[in-house]
Design a protein around this motif. Structure first.
Motif, mmCIF file in Angstrom:
data_model
loop_
_atom_site.group_PDB
_atom_site.id
_atom_site.type_symbol
_atom_site.label_atom_id
_atom_site.label_comp_id
_atom_site.label_asym_id
_atom_site.label_seq_id
_atom_site.Cartn_x
_atom_site.Cartn_y
_atom_site.Cartn_z
ATOM 1 N N PHE A 293 -3.657 1.662 -3.028
ATOM 2 C CA PHE A 293 -2.206 1.597 -3.239
ATOM 3 C C PHE A 293 -1.474 1.296 -1.927
ATOM 4 C CE2 PHE A 293 -2.787 4.244 -7.219
ATOM 5 C CZ PHE A 293 -2.384 3.226 -8.076
ATOM 6 N N LYS A 294 -1.981 1.828 -0.828
ATOM 7 C CA LYS A 294 -1.351 1.562 0.472
ATOM 8 C C LYS A 294 -1.458 0.086 0.836
ATOM 9 C CE LYS A 294 -1.433 2.849 5.349
ATOM 10 N NZ LYS A 294 -2.122 3.626 6.413
ATOM 11 N N ALA A 295 -2.627 -0.518 0.535
ATOM 12 C CA ALA A 295 -2.808 -1.944 0.815
ATOM 13 C C ALA A 295 -1.921 -2.799 -0.077
ATOM 14 C CB ALA A 295 -4.275 -2.323 0.620
ATOM 15 N N GLN A 296 -1.706 -2.335 -1.326
ATOM 16 C CA GLN A 296 -0.879 -3.090 -2.275
ATOM 17 C C GLN A 296 0.608 -2.966 -1.957
ATOM 18 O OE1 GLN A 296 -3.588 -4.845 -3.597
ATOM 19 N NE2 GLN A 296 -2.346 -4.871 -5.445
ATOM 20 N N ASN A 297 1.053 -1.759 -1.596
ATOM 21 C CA ASN A 297 2.486 -1.520 -1.344
ATOM 22 C C ASN A 297 2.661 -0.668 -0.088
ATOM 23 O OD1 ASN A 297 3.583 -2.628 -3.996
ATOM 24 N ND2 ASN A 297 2.177 -1.041 -4.756
ATOM 25 N N PRO A 298 2.423 -1.244 1.091
ATOM 26 C CA PRO A 298 2.467 -0.449 2.335
ATOM 27 C C PRO A 298 3.831 0.165 2.624
ATOM 28 C CG PRO A 298 2.335 -2.810 2.803
ATOM 29 C CD PRO A 298 2.087 -2.646 1.336
ATOM 30 N N ARG A 299 4.923 -0.504 2.198
ATOM 31 C CA ARG A 299 6.262 0.016 2.506
ATOM 32 C C ARG A 299 6.626 1.225 1.653
ATOM 33 N NH1 ARG A 299 9.989 -5.460 3.318
ATOM 34 N NH2 ARG A 299 8.768 -6.322 5.056
#
Length: 461
Positions: free
Chosen positions: A346-352
Motif C-alpha cells: 500500500f505504501k508503494a501504491q499510495n506513498p502520500r
C-alpha cells in the motif's frame, strides 16, 4: 609491468567489453584492471555535489597482527590553490591513470592520452569529457594526502605515516600527458600492493557510489565472504558520504548503489541488510560465491548475535525492540509477515497517503488485513524495478557503443580523405574540394563534409 592473476568475471550475461587503448599508434585491448589497495581502503573523494572546506578527514581502526593491537588511522585530503576537494569523477581519473602504469619509463614518467582515460572509465570521448579529465589531472597535482598510521608499506609490512601528492609532476602536450606518480604511491605500485579489478563490472555499474562500494568490498571479500559494518562508519569513512548525513539519508543514498550491485550478483540480496545492534545501525554483505581463498581475515567488528530474519526485517523498518516484542506476544510470525508485505504494498501504491508508516503497519497487523487484489510482494517489486533499471542501463550502453562506433568510422573517413588531399597538393586539393557538390550549409571539416568528399573520391577512383 604489473602482474596479477586473471579475475573471474562477476557480471554474468553481459556482452564482452573490449577496451581500446592507444599504444605506438595502434589499437590494443585492455581486458584486465588493477586497484592499489591503499586507495581502495579510504575514498579519494567527497560524495557531495559541491564539496566545501579546505580538507576532509576519514578515520578508522584496524587490527595489527604483528603488535596484536588496534591502530587508530586516518586520511586527510587537503585542497590546493584551486580550493577544490576531489569529487568521485576525480577519484575515477586516478583509477583510469593507474590502468596504464606499465608505461612508466626510466625517468618515472607515464605517458597517457585523455581519450585512453575516458575509454577505460567507460566515458564518451567528447571535448567536454576530455576537458574535465584534464582539469582533474591538474587538480590532483595540487591535492595533498596525509595518512596517519594508514599507509601500508608493502615492502616492510608495516603501517606508516605518509604525506604526499599522488601526482608529483605533469607535462601537458595538448591531449597527451606525461604524469609522474608521487614517490610513496609509486613505491607501493612497485611493491605490487595491488589486486585485480574487474573493469567490465566497474564500468557497467555507472553509479559512482556503487563503484566506490564495489572497490572497497572487493578488497574485503578477498579473504572472507561475510562482512558486517557499522553503517555510519562505512558511509562516512569508506564511501565518502558527508559526516553530517542522517541515517535515513544514508540509506536513501545507498539504495540505488545496493540495487545495482545486487543485480550483478556481486553480493546476495538481503531483505534485512540493515539491522540495529546496541542502538547502532549496522549493514551486512554476503558474497555470492561459497568458497573464499586464503586464511580467515581478522574480524574488526564486534560479534553479531543471531537474529531471526523477521526480526531483522522489522528492525530495518525502524520498529523499536519494545514494539517487536509486543507483536510477538500477540500474533504469530505468519500474520506479522503478511502485515509487513501488505503495508509495504500500500505504501508503494499510495506513498502520500501513508505519512506515518509504523502506526499504519501496526494497525494492518492488528486488523488482520488480507492480501488485496493485484497484490505484489516487496521482493517482486524490487525485481521489477531492477529489471527496469537493467533495461535502461542496457539502452544507455547500446547508445554509447553506437556513438563510439560512429566516432571510429568518422576518424577512418577523415584519415582516408586527408591522405588523398595531401597526395594532390594544396592547389589541386582545393580544386577537388570545389568540384564537390556539398549538401547546402555543411561546415568545412564536419562529419558530413568529410563523408561527401569520401564518396567523391570513390567515384574518382
Amino acid at each position: 609491468m604489473l602482474s596479477s592473476p586473471q579475475q573471474k568475471v562477476l557480471l554474468s550475461g553481459m556482452k564482452d567489453f573490449e577496451l581500446i587503448a592507444e599504444e605506438e599508434g595502434k589499437s590494443v585491448l585492455l581486458d584486465e584492471g588493477v586497484d592499489e589497495l591503499n586507495i581502495a581502503e579510504f575514498p579519494l573523494a567527497v560524495f557531495s555535489q559541491r564539496p566545501k572546506g579546505s580538507e576532509v578527514v576519514y578515520k578508522n581502526q584496524v587490527y595489527c597482527k604483528h603488535t596484536r593491537k588496534h591502530i587508530d588511522r586516518s586520511l586527510t585530503i587537503s585542497v590546493g590553490s584551486s580550493f577544490k576537494l576531489p569529487t568521485p569523477f576525480d577519484s575515477n581519473v586516478i583509477l583510469g591513470l593507474l590502468q596504464f602504469y606499465e608505461r612508466i619509463d626510466e625517468d618515472k614518467y607515464q605517458e597517457i592520452t585523455l581519450r585512453e582515460i575516458a575509454s577505460v572509465l567507460g566515458l564518451d570521448t567528447g571535448g567536454k569529457t576530455l576537458a574535465r579529465i584534464k582539469a582533474s589531472i591538474n587538480l590532483w597535482f595540487e591535492i595533498g594526502l596525509k595518512y596517519e598510521n594508514a599507509w601500508f608499506n608493502a615492502r616492510d609490512k608495516v603501517w606508516q605515516n605518509a604525506r604526499f601528492n599522488i601526482i608529483d609532476a605533469v607535462i601537458d602536450d595538448d591531449e597527451k600527458y606525461k604524469v609522474r606518480w608521487g614517490k610513496e604511491f609509486l613505491d607501493s605500485l612497485e611493491s605490487n600492493y595491488v589486486r585485480p579489478l574487474n573493469l567490465e563490472l566497474f564500468r557497467a555499474l555507472g553509479n559512482p557510489l556503487a563503484q566506490t562500494l564495489f572497490r572497497y568490498l572487493d578488497k574485503k571479500f578477498y579473504r572472507q565472504n561475510k562482512l558486517d559494518y557499522d553503517l555510519e562508519n562505512l558511509a562516512f569513512n569508506h564511501l565518502g558520504i558527508p559526516a553530517s548525513t542522517a541515517i535515513a539519508d544514508i540509506k536513501r543514498r545507498l539504495k540505488p548503489a545496493l540495487e545495482i550491485l545486487e543485480s550483478t550478483s556481486f553480493f546476495t540480496r538481503d531483505s534485512a541488510r540493515y539491522y540495529k545492534q546496541k542502538r547502532r545501525w549496522r549493514i551486512r554483505f554476503q558474497k555470492k560465491e561459497d568458497e573464499v581463498p586464503g586464511d580467515e581475515q581478522v574480524d574488526l567488528f564486534s560479534p553479531v548475535e543471531e537474529v531471526k530474519p523477521l526480526t531483522k526485517r522489522l528492525l530495518s523498518l525502524n520498529l523499536s525492540d519494545a514494539q517487536i516484542d509486543d507483536l510477538y506476544q500477540k500474533f504469530d510470525d505468519e500474520r506479522i509477515e503478511r502485515g509487513v508485505e501488505i503495508s509495504l504494498f500500500f505504501k508503494a501504491q499510495n506513498p502520500r497517503k501513508i505519512r506515518s508508516f509504523i502506526p499504519y503497519l501496526l494497525k494492518v497487523i492488528d486488523n488482520d488485513t488480507q492480501y488485496p487484489e493485484g497484490f505484489v510482494t516487496e521482493k517482486q517489486r524490487q525485481e521489477n524495478e531492477l529489471a527496469r533499471t537493467a533495461k535502461q542501463r542496457q539502452e544507455q550502453e547500446t547508445e554509447l557503443a553506437r556513438k563510439q562506433a560512429a566516432e571510429l568510422e568518422f576518424e577512418e573517413t577523415r584519415r582516408k580523405v586527408d591522405a588523398y588531399l595531401d597526395s594532390l597538393g594544396e592547389e589541386e586539393a582545393e580544386k577537388f574540394i570545389s568540384s564537390v557538390n556539398f549538401v547546402m550549409g555543411q561546415r568545412r571539416g564536419s562529419m558530413i563534409w568529410y563523408g561527401e568528399l569520401e564518396m567523391a573520391i570513390e567515384k574518382d577512383e
